[in-house]
Scaffold this motif. Structure first.
Motif, short mmCIF file in Angstrom:
data_model
loop_
_atom_site.label_atom_id
_atom_site.label_comp_id
_atom_site.label_asym_id
_atom_site.label_seq_id
_atom_site.Cartn_x
_atom_site.Cartn_y
_atom_site.Cartn_z
N HIS A 49 0.69 -1.23 0.01
CA HIS A 49 0.03 -0.04 0.00
C HIS A 49 0.86 1.29 -0.04
O HIS A 49 0.42 2.31 0.66
CB HIS A 49 -0.93 0.05 1.09
N GLY A 89 3.54 1.65 1.55
CA GLY A 89 4.08 2.27 3.10
C GLY A 89 5.55 1.84 3.20
O GLY A 89 6.24 0.96 2.49
N ASP A 148 -2.24 15.40 11.64
CA ASP A 148 -3.26 16.21 10.80
C ASP A 148 -2.95 17.43 10.22
O ASP A 148 -3.40 18.17 9.46
CB ASP A 148 -4.69 16.05 11.62
N ASP A 186 -1.60 20.65 -1.08
CA ASP A 186 -3.03 21.09 -0.41
C ASP A 186 -3.14 22.38 -0.25
O ASP A 186 -4.13 22.85 0.04
CB ASP A 186 -2.79 20.26 1.03
N GLU A 230 -1.34 8.59 -3.02
CA GLU A 230 -2.10 9.20 -2.02
C GLU A 230 -1.75 8.07 -0.68
O GLU A 230 -1.53 8.64 0.32
CB GLU A 230 -3.22 9.15 -2.15
N ASP A 231 -1.45 6.60 -1.08
CA ASP A 231 -1.31 5.81 0.24
C ASP A 231 -0.08 6.08 0.78
O ASP A 231 0.20 5.63 2.10
CB ASP A 231 -1.21 4.30 -0.45
N TRP A 261 1.60 8.84 1.03
CA TRP A 261 1.24 10.00 1.83
C TRP A 261 0.68 9.82 3.24
O TRP A 261 1.01 10.54 4.40
CB TRP A 261 0.52 11.26 1.14
N GLU A 262 -0.48 9.10 3.14
CA GLU A 262 -1.07 8.64 4.36
C GLU A 262 -0.17 7.83 5.37
O GLU A 262 -0.39 7.79 6.51
CB GLU A 262 -2.38 7.81 4.04
N THR A 263 0.55 6.78 4.71
CA THR A 263 1.64 6.11 5.67
C THR A 263 2.54 7.06 6.12
O THR A 263 3.09 6.85 7.19
CB THR A 263 2.14 5.18 4.58
N LYS A 313 2.31 10.15 7.22
CA LYS A 313 1.60 10.80 8.28
C LYS A 313 1.39 9.97 9.39
O LYS A 313 1.49 9.98 10.66
CB LYS A 313 0.08 11.31 7.81
N GLU A 314 1.06 8.54 9.31
CA GLU A 314 0.83 7.55 10.08
C GLU A 314 2.57 7.39 10.86
O GLU A 314 2.37 7.16 12.19
CB GLU A 314 0.64 6.23 9.65
N SER A 342 2.74 10.28 13.18
CA SER A 342 1.90 10.18 14.19
C SER A 342 2.61 8.95 15.46
O SER A 342 2.77 9.49 16.41
CB SER A 342 0.69 9.61 13.99
#
Length: 239
Positions: A63, A65, A200, A207, A221-222, A224-226, A228-229, A232
């Motif tokens: 994904h 990551g 967040d 953006d 996009e996946d 990018w989300e990873t 940010k995870e 976090s």
């Protein structure tokens, strides 16, 4: 007669010893069988655990990551502040930091030092206005160009309330090296803790303006989300 009885008694004694030996061999075989069975079970559990972990990692990576084990402590930073000038470091104080903006250099193979020097040279070339608070290099090195409490010319309408991070990349794909990615996660997490932000509050140049920057994080996009995870998780591990 006596000789015959002695012979019979001898046979009986030999027979008794044979039976005991047989029972002993039977117990040994059973113990060996149990040992082998337990060994197979232990190896089976170990193999299952390894396969489960491998599948989890494969699923994560499939994904987009990349997991990095870092915290939100302050990374090593090479502070090389730009000269105060109208084109890259105006010396204007920010309005208070409410976000972190991630960029990419769009100049494959260039180093953090080269990008920093380019920003500083704009005071002479005056070809454009551009800069960033930080630049993360191909080997994970971090160069600071502008103080975090000052405006950098990087994020358009968000210049006055964000810290910008420019990131180097080796090729046209815009994907960062492992060393670069690791430093970027730690730097971003550290800045989040410093300014009481969360993952967040981390955004892309895209953006703000819709620009394809940072390219790899816009087109994946996946990933990018990873990212940010990861940020976090680093923030959590620090606390």
């Amino acid at each position: 007669m006596n000789t015959y009885k002695g012979h019979r008694n001898g046979k009986r004694r030999a027979s008794g010893r044979s039976t005991a030996a047989g029972r002993g061999k039977g117990k040994s075989r059973r113990k060996a069988a149990v040992f082998v069975e337990n060994t197979y079970i232990k190896w089976g559990i170990l193999i299952l655990a390894v396969l489960t972990l491998a599948l989890a990692v494969r699923g994560f990576l499939s994904h987009g990551g990349t997991y990095v084990n870092v915290d939100a402590s302050e990374p090593d930073i090479d502070v090389q502040l730009l000269d105060v000038n109208p084109y890259s470091r105006p010396g204007i104080e920010s309005n208070g930091i409410t976000g972190i903006v991630i960029h990419y250099t769009a100049n494959p193979g260039s180093t953090a030092q080269e990008n920093r020097d380019y920003f500083n040279g704009l005071q002479y070339s005056q070809e454009t206005s551009a800069s960033s608070n930080f630049v993360v290099g191909l080997d994970g090195e971090i160069v600071q160009c502008v103080p975090t409490w000052e405006v950098a010319y990087a994020s358009n309408d968000r210049n006055y309330d964000t810290v910008s991070i420019e990131v180097c990349h080796p090729d046209e794909s815009g994907k960062f090296t492992d060393e670069t990615y690791r430093s970027l996660v730690q730097l971003t997490a550290w800045l989040c803790v410093k300014f009481d932000l969360t993952a967040d509050d981390v955004i892309r140049h895209y953006d703000v303006t819709g620009k394809n920057c940072p390219k790899y994080f816009v087109e994946h996009e996946d990933a990018w989300e990873t990212f940010k995870e990861n940020v976090s998780l680093a923030i959590t591990s620090e606390s």
